[in-house]
Design an enzyme around this catalytic site. Sequence first.
Site, PDB file in Angstrom:
ATOM      1  N   THR A  57       0.689  -1.123   0.096  1.00 36.26           N
ATOM      2  CA  THR A  57       0.075   0.123   0.104  1.00 36.26           C
ATOM      3  C   THR A  57       0.944   1.309  -0.019  1.00 36.26           C
ATOM      4  O   THR A  57       2.146   0.931  -0.305  1.00 36.26           O
ATOM      5  CB  THR A  57      -1.012  -0.162   1.138  1.00 36.26           C
ATOM      6  OG1 THR A  57      -1.995   0.898   1.191  1.00 36.26           O
ATOM      7  CG2 THR A  57      -0.278   0.000   2.647  1.00 36.26           C
ATOM      8  N   LYS A  95       3.461   1.600  -3.760  1.00 33.24           N
ATOM      9  CA  LYS A  95       2.785   0.762  -4.841  1.00 33.24           C
ATOM     10  C   LYS A  95       3.489   0.818  -6.310  1.00 33.24           C
ATOM     11  O   LYS A  95       3.367  -0.203  -7.044  1.00 33.24           O
ATOM     12  CB  LYS A  95       1.350   1.133  -4.986  1.00 33.24           C
ATOM     13  CG  LYS A  95       0.511   0.380  -4.060  1.00 33.24           C
ATOM     14  CD  LYS A  95      -0.946   1.059  -4.420  1.00 33.24           C
ATOM     15  CE  LYS A  95      -2.010   0.345  -3.634  1.00 33.24           C
ATOM     16  NZ  LYS A  95      -3.373   0.635  -3.875  1.00 33.24           N
ATOM     17  N   ASN A 153      -0.200  -4.208  -6.016  1.00 31.25           N
ATOM     18  CA  ASN A 153      -0.725  -4.091  -4.741  1.00 31.25           C
ATOM     19  C   ASN A 153      -0.826  -5.348  -3.975  1.00 31.25           C
ATOM     20  O   ASN A 153      -0.907  -5.640  -2.808  1.00 31.25           O
ATOM     21  CB  ASN A 153      -2.216  -3.484  -4.551  1.00 31.25           C
ATOM     22  CG  ASN A 153      -3.289  -4.466  -4.926  1.00 31.25           C
ATOM     23  OD1 ASN A 153      -2.959  -5.370  -5.814  1.00 31.25           O
ATOM     24  ND2 ASN A 153      -4.403  -4.485  -4.584  1.00 31.25           N
ATOM     25  N   ASP A 172      -6.572  -4.097  -7.681  1.00 33.81           N
ATOM     26  CA  ASP A 172      -7.325  -2.653  -7.211  1.00 33.81           C
ATOM     27  C   ASP A 172      -8.767  -2.651  -8.161  1.00 33.81           C
ATOM     28  O   ASP A 172      -9.729  -2.665  -7.840  1.00 33.81           O
ATOM     29  CB  ASP A 172      -6.590  -1.439  -7.237  1.00 33.81           C
ATOM     30  CG  ASP A 172      -5.918  -1.296  -5.881  1.00 33.81           C
ATOM     31  OD1 ASP A 172      -6.496  -1.818  -4.836  1.00 33.81           O
ATOM     32  OD2 ASP A 172      -5.025  -0.513  -5.812  1.00 33.81           O
ATOM     33  N   ALA A 179      -7.858  11.770 -10.793  1.00 35.72           N
ATOM     34  CA  ALA A 179      -6.730  10.967 -11.587  1.00 35.72           C
ATOM     35  C   ALA A 179      -5.560  10.603 -10.782  1.00 35.72           C
ATOM     36  O   ALA A 179      -4.256  10.728 -11.486  1.00 35.72           O
ATOM     37  CB  ALA A 179      -6.694  12.077 -12.813  1.00 35.72           C
ATOM     38  N   TYR A 191     -14.316   5.018   1.724  1.00 25.88           N
ATOM     39  CA  TYR A 191     -15.391   4.247   2.622  1.00 25.88           C
ATOM     40  C   TYR A 191     -15.204   4.671   4.211  1.00 25.88           C
ATOM     41  O   TYR A 191     -15.686   3.818   4.965  1.00 25.88           O
ATOM     42  CB  TYR A 191     -14.972   2.833   2.324  1.00 25.88           C
ATOM     43  CG  TYR A 191     -13.417   2.465   2.768  1.00 25.88           C
ATOM     44  CD1 TYR A 191     -13.007   2.306   3.973  1.00 25.88           C
ATOM     45  CD2 TYR A 191     -12.492   2.495   1.893  1.00 25.88           C
ATOM     46  CE1 TYR A 191     -11.831   1.977   4.462  1.00 25.88           C
ATOM     47  CE2 TYR A 191     -11.216   2.080   2.186  1.00 25.88           C
ATOM     48  CZ  TYR A 191     -10.825   2.108   3.514  1.00 25.88           C
ATOM     49  OH  TYR A 191      -9.490   1.556   3.947  1.00 25.88           O
ATOM     50  N   GLY A 236     -17.482   2.350  -0.852  1.00 27.19           N
ATOM     51  CA  GLY A 236     -16.324   1.845  -1.282  1.00 27.19           C
ATOM     52  C   GLY A 236     -15.629   0.808  -0.575  1.00 27.19           C
ATOM     53  O   GLY A 236     -14.544   0.159  -1.014  1.00 27.19           O
TER      54      GLY A 236
HETATM   55  P1  NAP Z   1      -3.775  10.027  -4.869  1.00 27.97           P
HETATM   56  O1  NAP Z   1      -3.271   9.213  -5.746  1.00 27.97           O
HETATM   57  O2  NAP Z   1      -3.358  11.036  -3.643  1.00 27.97           O
HETATM   58  O3  NAP Z   1      -5.056  11.032  -5.564  1.00 27.97           O
HETATM   59  C1  NAP Z   1      -5.815  11.781  -4.752  1.00 27.97           C
HETATM   60  C2  NAP Z   1      -7.010  12.293  -5.753  1.00 27.97           C
HETATM   61  O4  NAP Z   1      -7.697  13.348  -5.148  1.00 27.97           O
HETATM   62  C3  NAP Z   1      -6.549  13.182  -7.005  1.00 27.97           C
HETATM   63  O5  NAP Z   1      -7.186  13.257  -7.969  1.00 27.97           O
HETATM   64  C4  NAP Z   1      -6.396  14.610  -6.402  1.00 27.97           C
HETATM   65  O6  NAP Z   1      -6.645  15.483  -7.554  1.00 27.97           O
HETATM   66  C5  NAP Z   1      -7.745  14.405  -5.558  1.00 27.97           C
HETATM   67  N1  NAP Z   1      -7.620  15.576  -4.672  1.00 27.97           N
HETATM   68  C6  NAP Z   1      -7.378  15.485  -3.487  1.00 27.97           C
HETATM   69  N2  NAP Z   1      -7.358  16.622  -2.995  1.00 27.97           N
HETATM   70  C7  NAP Z   1      -8.361  17.360  -3.668  1.00 27.97           C
HETATM   71  C8  NAP Z   1      -9.191  18.764  -3.600  1.00 27.97           C
HETATM   72  N3  NAP Z   1      -9.003  19.497  -2.406  1.00 27.97           N
HETATM   73  N4  NAP Z   1      -9.669  18.984  -4.693  1.00 27.97           N
HETATM   74  C9  NAP Z   1      -9.917  18.219  -5.661  1.00 27.97           C
HETATM   75  N5  NAP Z   1      -9.349  17.386  -5.839  1.00 27.97           N
HETATM   76  C10 NAP Z   1      -8.489  16.670  -4.891  1.00 27.97           C
HETATM   77  O7  NAP Z   1      -4.971   8.872  -3.972  1.00 27.97           O
HETATM   78  P2  NAP Z   1      -5.379   7.604  -4.357  1.00 27.97           P
HETATM   79  O8  NAP Z   1      -4.335   6.664  -3.867  1.00 27.97           O
HETATM   80  O9  NAP Z   1      -5.718   7.850  -5.986  1.00 27.97           O
HETATM   81  O10 NAP Z   1      -6.606   7.449  -3.610  1.00 27.97           O
HETATM   82  C11 NAP Z   1      -7.873   8.445  -3.737  1.00 27.97           C
HETATM   83  C12 NAP Z   1      -8.867   8.020  -2.642  1.00 27.97           C
HETATM   84  O11 NAP Z   1      -9.406   6.627  -2.922  1.00 27.97           O
HETATM   85  C13 NAP Z   1      -8.498   7.969  -1.185  1.00 27.97           C
HETATM   86  O12 NAP Z   1      -9.442   8.419  -0.485  1.00 27.97           O
HETATM   87  C14 NAP Z   1      -8.388   6.524  -0.871  1.00 27.97           C
HETATM   88  O13 NAP Z   1      -8.513   6.242   0.553  1.00 27.97           O
HETATM   89  C15 NAP Z   1      -9.474   5.891  -1.689  1.00 27.97           C
HETATM   90  N6  NAP Z   1      -9.132   4.449  -2.195  1.00 27.97           N
HETATM   91  C16 NAP Z   1     -10.063   3.510  -1.875  1.00 27.97           C
HETATM   92  C17 NAP Z   1      -9.793   2.174  -2.111  1.00 27.97           C
HETATM   93  C18 NAP Z   1     -10.792   1.150  -1.874  1.00 27.97           C
HETATM   94  O14 NAP Z   1     -10.309  -0.041  -1.635  1.00 27.97           O
HETATM   95  N7  NAP Z   1     -12.048   1.502  -1.500  1.00 27.97           N
HETATM   96  C19 NAP Z   1      -8.766   1.663  -2.821  1.00 27.97           C
HETATM   97  C20 NAP Z   1      -7.731   2.778  -3.153  1.00 27.97           C
HETATM   98  C21 NAP Z   1      -8.048   4.121  -2.930  1.00 27.97           C
HETATM   99  P3  NAP Z   1      -4.972  16.294  -7.840  1.00 27.97           P
HETATM  100  O15 NAP Z   1      -4.505  15.235  -8.823  1.00 27.97           O
HETATM  101  O16 NAP Z   1      -5.617  17.685  -8.405  1.00 27.97           O
HETATM  102  O17 NAP Z   1      -3.915  16.257  -6.484  1.00 27.97           O
END
Ligand code: NAP
Length: 277
Positions: A66, A70, A91, A107, A134, A224, A245
């Site tokens: 994680t 990753k 992962n 994932d 993204a 989630y 989620g």
């Molecule tokens: P990440 O790579 O850090 O990406 C974060 C995303 O959120 C980017 O698109 C970012 O946009 C956006 N973001 C953050 N703050 C923002 C703001 N203030 N306004 C607009 N956009 C914002 O994280 P990730 O690994 O992709 O994870 C994203 C979410 O998915 C997390 O909450 C994580 O816990 C969840 N998740 C859940 C699972 C599951 O099994 N349910 C699995 C994986 C991830 P920018 O590019 O503009 O920064």
Amino acid sequence: MTNSPIPLAGVIGSPVAHSKSPILHGYWLKKHGLAGHFVPLNVAANDLGEVLKAMPRMGFVGANVTIPHKERVLEHVDHITDRATLIGAVNTLVFRADGSILGDNTDGYGFIENLRQGAPDWDAGSGPAVVLGAGGAARAVVASLLDAGVPEILLSNRTRVRAEQLRDDFGARVKVIDWVQAGNILEKAKTVVNTTSLGMQGKPELRVPLDGLSAGTVVTDLVYAPLQTQLLKIASDKGCVTVDGLGMLLHQAVPGFERWFGRRPEVDDATRQAVLA
Ligand code: NAP
């Protein structure tokens, strides 16, 4: 009596104390009466290579990976599945008997299985999907939606260049929409996915206007905690089919558990309750 060692698996991250994976795998091990242990492993980036070399010698048969490892873990695997190559991240690791390490990414699989379980009538081919965000998780979501047969993905991210990178990687079925326009594309969507961290406990709310959502659209959130995000609540009030989620987290763990411990576990309500308790 047997001398075979008890299989060990774990989740490698930093920080990792918050991970629900040890509870989940521990629940499945107990439920199926299997010998094995699953432990959280807090590993610094600089130690990753050495830790991965030592783990099989210590009885580990595999691991989940994680944040923040990753992508970096790709440097340390000997074989990588096509889906992990496509997503550009790993992962799930399998330590093979011949000493090699296999890297997979489950994932996207977990995302689609959760969608299919939570919205059994979901039809990937029925129309465009809107994907918000993204980041790392969005790559898995986009790859799996395209693989499932979604005709077009309208992708919107605060930082537009990150969305453009995904379009460049995944091709012309992905169309990039300005973040300020995200609310205007929802009425075209048959599927809406929030992959941003917005709406998560301790983070700001997702501010995209949701007036365009229509009844019957399938709306899912990767966040989630809380289980019912503001997005899912509003979508549900509008008659959308909503999927939280948590199931993605549970389903992505299934292939790893099966490979490590030899039994395919089910994701059912009891599993959800065990992880939420
Ligand atoms: P990440 O790579 O850090 O990406 C974060 C995303 O959120 C980017 O698109 C970012 O946009 C956006 N973001 C953050 N703050 C923002 C703001 N203030 N306004 C607009 N956009 C914002 O994280 P990730 O690994 O992709 O994870 C994203 C979410 O998915 C997390 O909450 C994580 O816990 C969840 N998740 C859940 C699972 C599951 O099994 N349910 C699995 C994986 C991830 P920018 O590019 O503009 O920064």
